[in-house]
Design a protein around this motif. Structure first.
Motif, mmCIF file in Angstrom:
data_model
loop_
_atom_site.group_PDB
_atom_site.id
_atom_site.type_symbol
_atom_site.label_atom_id
_atom_site.label_comp_id
_atom_site.label_asym_id
_atom_site.label_seq_id
_atom_site.Cartn_x
_atom_site.Cartn_y
_atom_site.Cartn_z
ATOM 1 N N SER B 5 -44.824 9.293 -21.344
ATOM 2 C CA SER B 5 -45.388 8.178 -21.493
ATOM 3 C C SER B 5 -46.915 7.750 -21.385
ATOM 4 O O SER B 5 -47.405 8.691 -20.385
ATOM 5 N N VAL B 7 -49.349 6.149 -19.799
ATOM 6 C CA VAL B 7 -49.852 5.811 -18.745
ATOM 7 C C VAL B 7 -49.896 7.247 -17.609
ATOM 8 O O VAL B 7 -50.862 7.649 -17.164
ATOM 9 N N PHE B 11 -52.894 9.477 -16.116
ATOM 10 C CA PHE B 11 -52.969 9.888 -14.758
ATOM 11 C C PHE B 11 -53.388 11.409 -14.826
ATOM 12 O O PHE B 11 -54.293 11.781 -14.192
ATOM 13 N N SER B 52 -37.204 11.859 -17.316
ATOM 14 C CA SER B 52 -37.024 11.046 -16.265
ATOM 15 C C SER B 52 -35.821 10.345 -16.018
ATOM 16 O O SER B 52 -34.843 10.496 -17.186
ATOM 17 N N GLY B 53 -35.225 9.744 -14.928
ATOM 18 C CA GLY B 53 -33.952 9.262 -14.980
ATOM 19 C C GLY B 53 -33.485 8.954 -13.698
ATOM 20 O O GLY B 53 -34.374 8.742 -12.725
ATOM 21 N N PRO B 55 -32.151 9.610 -9.725
ATOM 22 C CA PRO B 55 -32.235 10.602 -8.876
ATOM 23 C C PRO B 55 -30.914 11.682 -9.174
ATOM 24 O O PRO B 55 -29.752 11.493 -9.284
ATOM 25 N N SER B 67 -32.512 12.638 -13.692
ATOM 26 C CA SER B 67 -34.077 13.220 -14.170
ATOM 27 C C SER B 67 -33.810 14.892 -14.253
ATOM 28 O O SER B 67 -32.987 15.475 -13.453
ATOM 29 N N VAL B 69 -33.883 18.546 -13.386
ATOM 30 C CA VAL B 69 -34.237 19.253 -12.075
ATOM 31 C C VAL B 69 -35.160 20.471 -12.025
ATOM 32 O O VAL B 69 -35.974 20.189 -11.179
ATOM 33 N N GLN B 72 -38.774 19.286 -11.131
ATOM 34 C CA GLN B 72 -38.812 19.058 -10.074
ATOM 35 C C GLN B 72 -38.846 20.155 -8.894
ATOM 36 O O GLN B 72 -39.761 20.272 -7.968
ATOM 37 N N ILE B 79 -46.261 22.140 -4.839
ATOM 38 C CA ILE B 79 -46.782 21.299 -3.783
ATOM 39 C C ILE B 79 -46.959 22.279 -2.560
ATOM 40 O O ILE B 79 -48.014 22.208 -2.018
ATOM 41 N N TRP C 583 -45.504 2.898 -21.149
ATOM 42 C CA TRP C 583 -45.257 3.083 -19.614
ATOM 43 C C TRP C 583 -43.544 3.045 -19.923
ATOM 44 O O TRP C 583 -42.947 2.465 -20.612
ATOM 45 N N ASP C 584 -43.122 3.624 -18.671
ATOM 46 C CA ASP C 584 -41.594 3.606 -18.400
ATOM 47 C C ASP C 584 -41.541 2.147 -17.617
ATOM 48 O O ASP C 584 -40.545 1.454 -18.035
ATOM 49 N N GLN C 588 -45.330 1.713 -12.720
ATOM 50 C CA GLN C 588 -46.485 2.820 -13.107
ATOM 51 C C GLN C 588 -47.676 2.355 -13.238
ATOM 52 O O GLN C 588 -48.770 3.119 -12.532
ATOM 53 N N VAL C 589 -47.905 1.457 -14.009
ATOM 54 C CA VAL C 589 -49.357 1.066 -14.512
ATOM 55 C C VAL C 589 -50.321 0.773 -13.080
ATOM 56 O O VAL C 589 -51.409 1.293 -13.220
ATOM 57 N N VAL C 592 -50.721 3.972 -11.283
ATOM 58 C CA VAL C 592 -52.102 4.781 -11.926
ATOM 59 C C VAL C 592 -53.536 4.327 -11.861
ATOM 60 O O VAL C 592 -54.199 4.947 -11.378
ATOM 61 N N SER C 622 -49.184 9.729 -6.216
ATOM 62 C CA SER C 622 -48.416 10.544 -7.030
ATOM 63 C C SER C 622 -46.887 10.546 -6.337
ATOM 64 O O SER C 622 -45.884 10.720 -6.991
ATOM 65 N N LEU C 625 -45.349 7.803 -7.959
ATOM 66 C CA LEU C 625 -44.804 7.895 -9.393
ATOM 67 C C LEU C 625 -43.480 8.938 -9.581
ATOM 68 O O LEU C 625 -42.632 8.673 -10.115
ATOM 69 N N PHE C 626 -43.683 10.242 -8.636
ATOM 70 C CA PHE C 626 -42.353 10.789 -8.578
ATOM 71 C C PHE C 626 -41.147 10.030 -8.121
ATOM 72 O O PHE C 626 -40.073 10.175 -8.865
ATOM 73 N N PHE C 629 -39.984 8.181 -11.091
ATOM 74 C CA PHE C 629 -39.469 9.116 -12.056
ATOM 75 C C PHE C 629 -38.177 9.712 -12.121
ATOM 76 O O PHE C 629 -37.537 10.210 -12.741
ATOM 77 N N GLY C 630 -37.579 9.373 -10.620
ATOM 78 C CA GLY C 630 -36.458 9.943 -10.238
ATOM 79 C C GLY C 630 -36.346 11.036 -9.639
ATOM 80 O O GLY C 630 -35.501 12.045 -9.910
ATOM 81 N N ALA C 631 -37.241 11.043 -8.841
ATOM 82 C CA ALA C 631 -37.335 12.656 -8.132
ATOM 83 C C ALA C 631 -37.447 12.310 -6.386
ATOM 84 O O ALA C 631 -38.644 12.527 -5.921
ATOM 85 N N PRO C 632 -36.580 11.987 -5.783
ATOM 86 C CA PRO C 632 -36.746 11.436 -4.563
ATOM 87 C C PRO C 632 -37.184 12.566 -3.867
ATOM 88 O O PRO C 632 -38.046 12.429 -2.733
ATOM 89 N N LEU C 634 -38.722 15.333 -4.299
ATOM 90 C CA LEU C 634 -40.188 15.538 -4.649
ATOM 91 C C LEU C 634 -41.020 14.586 -4.119
ATOM 92 O O LEU C 634 -41.988 14.843 -3.161
ATOM 93 N N GLN C 638 -43.488 15.240 -1.170
ATOM 94 C CA GLN C 638 -45.131 14.973 -1.343
ATOM 95 C C GLN C 638 -45.531 14.120 -0.403
ATOM 96 O O GLN C 638 -46.971 14.482 0.279
ATOM 97 N N VAL C 717 -31.451 19.141 -6.603
ATOM 98 C CA VAL C 717 -32.797 19.811 -6.324
ATOM 99 C C VAL C 717 -32.544 20.914 -5.293
ATOM 100 O O VAL C 717 -33.112 22.078 -5.254
#
Lengths: 502, 156, 944
Positions: B5, B7, B11, B52-53, B55, B67, B69, B72, B79, C583-584, C588-589, C592, C622, C625-626, C629-632, C634, C638, C717
């Motif tokens: 997307s 935005v 970034f 995305s999606g 967890p 989302s 994997v 990630q 990181i 955007w999703d 987010q906006v 960002v 970020s 944003l993670f 995004f659905g990345a707990p 991460l 982070q 993950v």
């Protein structure tokens, strides 16, 4: 057999862990390091024999089948690289043990630095050679880079910090580029498994595919020190301790070259950037060697010849014929050995004469005949004087270039010949000044008795270099086989996916 | 697939731009901050490679909506690696300050010498211990010289 | 033949030790090697006499068509005799030429024998590539021989010059060979000469390249300069390399190829013009020399020109005459050099202005010299005469060439006379020179050579028989060698040449001013020096331009490469045309926007702390944003990493100056910003282009099921990190371990490797305690200044936090968490403990060395992999172990947990290491600085 494949990475890492735990016992540390690298060498040789007999060997890490898990692939190219790098790292380790400067230099630190870091460096190199997964290749690069960062700033003197910063920052940037490229590759294809990428990348729209290819090329170009991305190298390498410079000069740039060979053949076979590669190869050769002519310090001078001769390997890759690739691979093998040797000799000169600055030293052939012989043989080998391996590699590339025909290859052959002449020119200049003119040393109390282990390791490497000439026939058989396998990608892909790519 | 997307793409762009600008400074601290910014940008860029999606914890949501994997995992690795390198670079800049009083990366000395040579028109061979035949009267007549240093070449 | 080569190699290897034991006398036994070659060739005469060949082949490198293919035919037979014979004689001569005490004889002997071997390889090779091997080896050995008296600059320079010039030619020749060989598919001359030649352009280029090689080796113009300079070599070397052997290599090559390649367009013009000009110019120059050795050197150049013309002509008659001349020249010129060596050795000079009356003093020597010189001048009945006669006869049909040849010969006669007169004639008003008694081993070799020249003249018939087969390669041969052909044009021409030469010599007085004035405006050496000077200049200029030594420039170049190269190809894909969602989620906006503002401000920030905090904002941003995004996992990592980063920054920044120094970077600022903006655009564009190009399904779609069924975990993950892609994680651990080691290595430097004391410089101002250090509390947090409250709180929460970190570790397999997050949490707990209580507190909290923790962590993780390997499973593979414990009951452990424990340990070790070095150790530095008062930290460091 696939049981062996992970060992070249795992053994040094275990060794690193052990040496960390044995920090208090330097002797034990040394024993561990030497044993690990010797074992790695043995495994590498076994792998080379196997791959030569029965084609690529694949190890699925954690038993996860590709493309879900990570695979390690040992084909002839990888195995050959493993053998050479293991041999060289072992020799350099012995040399550095002889020099003993680590033990004296870093007693105050809570962890004895050199041995663990050095072993991790080795693991990174071997991992990069074995990686069958693009992201894992990145990790391999990170391992060896992180280790090299520590080694190049070893001792933390003002100069090393200055040059070290340059080295670190430049390489971090190239890693970022690489990482971005990996992310983009995944975004576009949904996989990072190289064998699978081979087919999925072909399906991409041209523009995207080209961008990805060029992005990877730039990233590897920095690591391989290809002009114009090479200027960082001569600034950073020469200031490190002799063994570190030696192993960097020998191995690290070649890992970059290896990555270029791998990606250009497996992932992006149609030689679409061949023209670009040839141009940069020519420029790398000429600008590099001109840089060497302009230098007045032995180590810096050899750093420039290092850059210059990278051009030869890129040339062979750009030709993308069996002969060309075969020549490149042989040249890589030769250059790893010889460049390391030269820096070790430079280290001996430094110990003996107190400096490698041509303005300050002279007459070594009378003062230290042994160093003289070691240097002369290696220098002539580098300059491609027959019958040494440098000549054979060059010859292979010339033949390949002439066979392809066309203007650009012809120009490249000419450039290669000129570079070879100029290499000889600088080599003879160093010899005339440092070894022939009236003796003068840059130190009050010269070390007359050189540490036996240092000399021994250097001699061993020189002998290894000469062996390359003697057994050039078999080696060329291997490199030609490897090149053929690389060019038709099926052996690699089928090894990873015995029943067809998913 | 629709792709990322806008935005988030912005970034990525902005962080990369700022990171690069800082990277081109001379102070190690700034360079390092630049690297971190760049890293954050690149990390998100990688993440955008997958969908995305929900967890990715099995049972919490249907698999189809999870989302992706793999990005990630890659980002997580990236990181942590960046963290290690950050610590190291900080140590470098501390050391640099400790030795020189600042944390800036000066130009390479030897290179500047060559550059100066290039600017002043100097004969390079003078660097090399006066190598070169320049005005050597005995260019091709070692005999005369030999009478001066007999023994250098045997006879006499 | 291989045996002979090996014999030479062995002899060369043992030479130094022999010389060390016996001194120069060791040359006698060493002479056996070339002598053996001579004897062998002599014995093989019947085999080659009638055009046969002796062949030996051993495989070497199939892929390159480079085999040890040796083949002796008539021409190579003759060369072998010369190389072996003269080589043996020169070695005998050297045994006495060098005084017992003289330096470098060991090297000299070794290299000379090695040279003989290389020369043998050159003339016996059938494979052109093998010939090149011998060719370059002779170059290298000659380099070492010319530079024999190493500490004299002139000889070093001459050596380098010879090396560079001949190698230049050699490489050109190699390329020529490759062009021929690649076309024909073989490098054996015996096969190549029969194979079909390539078409026009290729062939012409190849031939020209090969000729460059041959002419440079034989010192024919424009490559002559190196040979006179090479007279810096010891005289025996000149006799061997510069008369008999090496300089003949070029002639040999021309002779070898001429029968086939002489027909190619540029061949004849090139060899004829270059040869004739060389002959005349060098002959003229020889008349001007006062140094006997130089006189001979120029004479040699002149004669080489002659040989090139004749041998290169490619007609059978010329070929026969050419090889005869080749032999004759080797005999008389080597002999003459040796004579000069004797004079030099005895009289200490070679200058004909200082020599007088030697003829009377050393009649034997004079006789030998006169014989050789007469052969050089081509007087009957010597071999030189026979050869010259047949040369004239061979060129009767080409008047222009013939004229040149006669003129050159006249000059030859003149300088031969000058040589004899100069060496042995009497000078009025000059005391007769004394050469002492001449040792037999020194007189014998030249005598033998001159003698052969004398016998060979009358015996020309025999020679004719032996040499014909070579000449007949170029076609049916009409003429033959003989002393007396009757009265014919050739005889008349020789008479003319002799008369002319005599006249030139007689009129030397009147001609002197002409001689002095009339010479080449620029001598070869000046030319060579000029070229080298220009070239070094060029190197400096180019390097100065490309190698600026500035980090920003290097980075700029790389970034430009990224922007231009991949970015350029991006333009073809037009990512901006892709329709993508704005955007999703609206949130987010917001994030960002905040992050972008922070990032932009960070670029401009002047204070280190501000910049760092702004960058921190982007990090936390970020993380958010993670999350979205659905990345707990991460997001969690982070978040923790960002916090840890800030902590580390604070530890370091407390020592660095508060503000960034203002550098005069303003002018370049816009460049940097431009690069930045473009890079950002390219990154964004690539992200879109790549993301929208995806058609194939992601491999990770299979991960969730796999995670549960084979990874025994629900947090996909985490399973990916510790199982599916555990290999990556293992590498990552290695990176962390090394980074930690590096941090320690840089901060814990003391004593020897520490900085030398320096005068306090202004830039060292801010580090004095009190002023400039902005984080006062942290700078010196000693016992008396610790805050009780903070300590108590820390004490209370510390263990809870550690337990929580362990919970994260163990639950990570099924819920967000895992080794990384766990380790970081524990690490942060330690950090708080340190901040609250200082380094002693830290030591108390973690009484183990960081290195041990790191080592243990890496060991556990890698060990987990190896264990799997040992039990026969693939490396790093995991399995489920069901257990039962009281109170807990049934539960299972996944072996990958051990791997995760390793991760945990490494992360903790890393943080601990950082706290130890950048925290505790830096505190020590600060206190040391404090104690040392006004001095710089360095000096204080020395004290501590």
């Amino acid at each position: 057999m696939s049981r062996l494949v992970p060992l070249p990475v795992v053994v040094p890492l275990l060794g690193a862990a052990l040496t960390l735990l044995l920090a208090a016992w330097p002797r034990a540390q040394r024993a561990v390091s030497v044993t690990c690298l010797a074992a790695t060498l043995a495994v590498a040789v076994a792998l080379l024999v196997q791959t030569y007999r029965q084609g690529p060997i694949v190890a699925e890490v954690g038993g996860w089948p590709a493309p879900v898990g990570i695979v390690l692939v040992a084909d002839q190219l990888a195995a050959l690289m493993l053998v050479v790098s293991a041999a060289v790292t072992l020799c350099v380790l012995l040399y550095s043990i002889g020099q003993r400067q680590w033990e004296t230099g870093t007693t105050a630190t809570p962890v004895a630095i050199f041995h663990p870091t050095y072993l991790v460096l080795t693991a990174g190199v071997t991992n990069a050679f074995l990686a069958g997964d693009l992201f894992n290749l990145f990790v391999g690069f990170e391992i060896l880079l992180a280790a090299s960062f520590v080694l190049i700033t070893l001792g933390g003197t003002e100069t090393r910090i200055r040059t070290g910063s340059t080295y670190v920052v430049v390489n971090v940037l190239s890693s970022m580029t690489f990482l971005t490229a990996v992310g983009l590759v995944y975004a576009a294809t949904g996989t990072v498994n190289m064998a699978q990428l081979a087919s999925r990348l072909d399906a991409l729209p041209d523009g995207v595919r080209l961008s990805l290819q060029l992005m990877l090329l730039v990233a590897f170009g920095v690591k391989a020190a290809v002009f114009p991305l090479s200027a960082w190298l001569p600034d950073s390498y020469p200031t490190a301790p002799a063994p570190v410079t030696a192993v960097f000069a020998g191995l690290l740039t070649k890992v970059g070259v290896y990555a270029i060979i791998r990606t250009e053949t497996l992932l992006f076979p149609d030689g679409r950037v061949a023209g670009l590669l040839m141009v940069v190869a020519g420029l790398t050769m000429l600008i590099g060697i001109l840089g060497a002519v302009a230098q007045s310090d032995m180590k810096r001078l050899f750093s420039f010849t290092l850059v210059s001769h990278i051009g030869y390997m890129i040339f062979g890759v750009a030709l993308s014929t069996v002969a060309g690739l075969s020549g490149s691979i042989f040249y890589v093998v030769h250059h790893i050995t010889i460049q390391t040797t030269l820096f070790l000799v430079a280290g001996l000169v430094e110990v003996r004469a107190g400096s490698t600055d041509l303005r300050r030293i002279g007459g070594l052939s009378r003062v230290a005949p042994l160093i003289g012989v070691l240097f002369f043989v290696s220098a002539m080998n580098l300059a491609g004087i027959p019958p040494f391996s440098g000549f054979l590699g060059k010859l292979g590339l010339f033949q390949a270039g002439v066979a392809v025909g066309g203007v650009l290859p012809a120009v490249l052959v000419a450039a290669g010949a000129l570079t070879s002449l100029l290499t000889l020119y600088v080599a003879s200049r160093v010899w005339n000044v440092a070894f022939w003119r009236a003796p003068r040393l840059d130190t009050r109390e010269p070390t007359v008795r050189l540490p036996a282990l240092m000399v021994g390791a250097t001699v061993a490497l020189v002998v290894l270099g000469l062996t390359l000439t003697v057994v050039a026939g078999p080696i060329f058989d291997v490199t030609a086989d490897a090149a053929a396998d690389l060019l038709d990608r099926t052996p690699y892909v089928r090894a990873v996916y015995p029943e067809g790519t998913p | 697939m629709s792709g990322p997307s806008l935005v988030l793409v912005v970034f990525v762009g902005v962080l990369v731009a700022c990171g690069v600008t800082l990277l081109l400074e001379r102070s190690l601290t700034r360079i390092l901050l630049g690297i971190i910014l760049l890293g954050n940008g690149v990390n998100l860029l990688i993440l955008l490679g997958g969908r995305s999606g929900a967890p990715p914890v099995v049972g919490a949501a249907p698999t189809a909506e999870m989302s992706d994997v793999l990005p990630q995992a890659m980002v997580l690795t990236a990181i942590v690696i960046t963290f290690g390198l950050t610590a190291f670079l900080l140590a470098v800049s501390y050391r640099s300050w400790y030795l020189t009083g600042d944390d800036e990366v000066p130009d390479d000395i030897e290179d500047r010498q060559v550059v100066r040579l290039a600017e002043r028109n100097e004969a390079p061979t003078t660097d090399l211990g006066g190598e070169g035949s320049g005005g050597d009267p005995e260019q091709v007549d070692p005999g005369l010289a030999r009478r001066r240093d007999r023994g250098a070449e045997g006879p006499g | 033949m291989l045996v002979l080569l090996i014999l030479h190699l062995v002899a060369a290897l043992v030479a130094p030790s022999l010389v060390r034991r016996w001194g120069p006398r060791a040359c006698y036994p060493l002479a056996l090697a070339p002598a053996a070659a001579f004897g062998w060739a002599l014995a093989r005469t019947p085999a080659v006499a009638h055009g046969g060949a002796v062949v030996e082949t051993y495989p070497w490198i199939r892929q390159l068509g480079l085999d040890l293919a040796l083949r002796m035919t008539t021409l190579s037979w003759l060369m072998t005799l010369l190389v072996g014979g003269v080589g043996a004689l020169v070695l005998v001569y050297s045994a006495r030429y060098f005084g017992p005490g003289s330096l470098g004889v060991g090297r000299y002997a070794a290299v000379l024998v090695g040279f003989a071997g290389a020369m043998l390889l050159l003339v016996l090779a059938d494979d052109l590539l093998l010939l090149y091997v011998g060719w370059e080896l002779t170059t290298i050995f000659s380099y070492l021989l010319i530079g024999h008296s190493t500490e004299r600059r002139s000889s070093r320079w001459a050596a380098a010059q010879a090396l560079t010039v001949t190698t230049l030619g050699g490489l050109a020749m190699l390329v020529g060979f490759v062009m021929l060989g690649e076309h024909a598919g073989t490098y054996r001359w015996s096969e190549l000469s029969a194979a079909r030649l390539p078409d026009g352009a290729t062939l012409v280029t190849a031939v020209l390249l090969i000729l460059v090689g041959a002419l440079s080796k034989s010192a024919v113009l424009p490559f002559s300069a190196w040979l006179p300079a090479a007279m810096a070599a010891p005289t025996p070397v000149s006799a061997y390399l510069h008369a008999a052997a090496m300089v003949k290599a070029g002639v040999y090559l021309i002779g070898l190829l001429a029968p086939v390649l002489a027909v190619v367009g540029p061949w004849r013009p090139v060899v004829t013009v270059a040869g004739l000009v060389t002959m005349v110019v060098a002959g003229w120059a020889a008349l001007r020399q006062t140094d006997l050795k130089l006189l001979l050197a120029y004479g040699t150049v002149s004669q080489l020109g002659l040989l090139v013309v004749v041998v290169g002509a490619g007609t059978p008659e010329a070929a026969l005459a050419g090889v005869a001349m080749l032999l004759a020249h080797a005999l008389f010129k080597a002999g003459l050099f040796l004579v000069v060596g004797i004079i030099d050795h005895g009289a200490g000079t070679r200058d004909l202005r200082e020599l007088s009356g030697l003829g009377g003093r050393a009649p034997l020597l004079a006789t030998v010299a006169v014989l050789a010189a007469a052969s050089m001048a081509g007087l009957p009945p010597l071999l030189g005469f026979v050869a010259k006669e047949s040369i004239f006869a061979a060129f009767l049909d080409q008047p222009v060439v013939l004229a040149g040849l006669v003129a050159g010969t006249a000059l030859t006669v003149a300088y031969s006379a000058r040589f004899v007169w100069g060496a042995f004639g009497g000078r009025p008003g000059l005391a007769p020179t004394d050469v002492g008694r001449i040792a037999v081993p020194m007189l014998a070799p030249p005598a033998v050579l001159a003698g052969v020249g004398l016998i060979a003249g009358p015996a020309a018939g025999l020679l004719d028989g032996a040499l014909r087969p070579y000449a007949e390669l170029s076609g049916p041969l009409g003429s033959h060698l003989a002393l007396w052909h009757g009265l014919n044009p050739a005889l008349a021409l020789s008479a003319l040449a002799v008369a002319g030469g005599a006249a030139l010599f007689a009129l030397r007085g009147p001609l002197a001013p002409v001689l002095a004035r009339l010479h080449v405006p620029v001598t070869g050496n000046q030319g060579y020096e000029w070229v080298i000077g220009r070239f070094d200049r060029l190197a400096i200029e180019v390097t100065g331009a490309t190698q600026r030594g500035s980090l920003p420039q290097y980075l700029g170049t790389i970034l430009l490469a990224v922007v231009v190269v991949p970015g350029g190809s991006l333009l073809t894909t037009r990512p901006w045309q892709e329709p993508i969602a704005l955007w999703d989620t609206p949130f987010q906006v917001v994030v960002v926007a905040v992050v972008c503002v922070a990032a932009v401000l960070a670029v401009g920030a002047r204070r280190r702390l501000t910049a760092m905090l702004l960058v921190g904002v982007t990090g936390y941003g970020s993380a958010l944003l993670f999350m979205l995004f659905g990345a707990p996992d991460l997001a969690l990592t982070q978040f923790l990493v960002e916090t840890a980063t800030i902590a580390v920054f604070v530890l370091v920044l407390r020592r660095l100056p508060r503000r960034f120094s203002v550098r005069p970077l303003r002018r370049s600022r816009w460049v940097r910003r431009a690069i930045g903006v473009v890079a950002g655009l390219v990154a964004a564009g690539l992200a879109v282009a790549a993301g929208t190009a995806r058609t194939a399904p992601a491999v990770s779609d299979e991960f969730p099921e796999a995670a549960v069924t084979e990874g025994y975990g629900r947090n996909v993950v985490n399973v990916t990190l510790v199982d599916i892609r555990a290999w990556d994680t293992m590498g990552e651990l290695a990176v962390l371990v090394v980074a930690a080691t590096g941090v320690a290595s840089l901060v814990f430097l003391r004593g020897r490797t520490g900085p030398r004391p320096r005068r306090p410089d202004p830039s060292a101002g801010p580090e004095q305690p009190g002023q400039g250090v902005w984080l006062r509390g942290g700078s010196t947090l000693s016992e008396r200044r610790r805050s009780l409250v903070l300590e108590v709180v820390t004490r209370l929460i510390f263990h809870t936090v550690v337990v929580f970190s362990l919970f994260l570790l163990f639950s990570g397999h099924n819920a967000p968490g895992g080794g990384f997050s766990g380790g970081l949490v524990a690490g942060l707990a330690l950090a708080v403990r340190y901040l609250a209580g200082g380094r002693d507190e830290l030591a108390e909290a973690a009484p183990v060395s960081a290195g041990v923790v790191l080592g243990a962590g890496l060991g556990v993780s890698v060990g987990a992999g190896v264990v799997a390997l040992l039990v026969g499973a693939p490396v790093l593979s995991s399995t489920k172990v069901d257990l039962w414990l009281p109170l807990i009951g049934d539960f299972y452990v996944v072996t990958s947990l051990f791997f995760d424990v390793g991760v945990y340990l490494v992360v903790v070790g890393l943080v601990l290491d950082i706290l130890r070095s950048l925290g505790a150790e830096v505190d020590r530095h600060i206190e040391a600085a404090g104690r040392a008062g006004g001095l710089t930290v360095d000096r204080a460091e020395e004290g501590s």
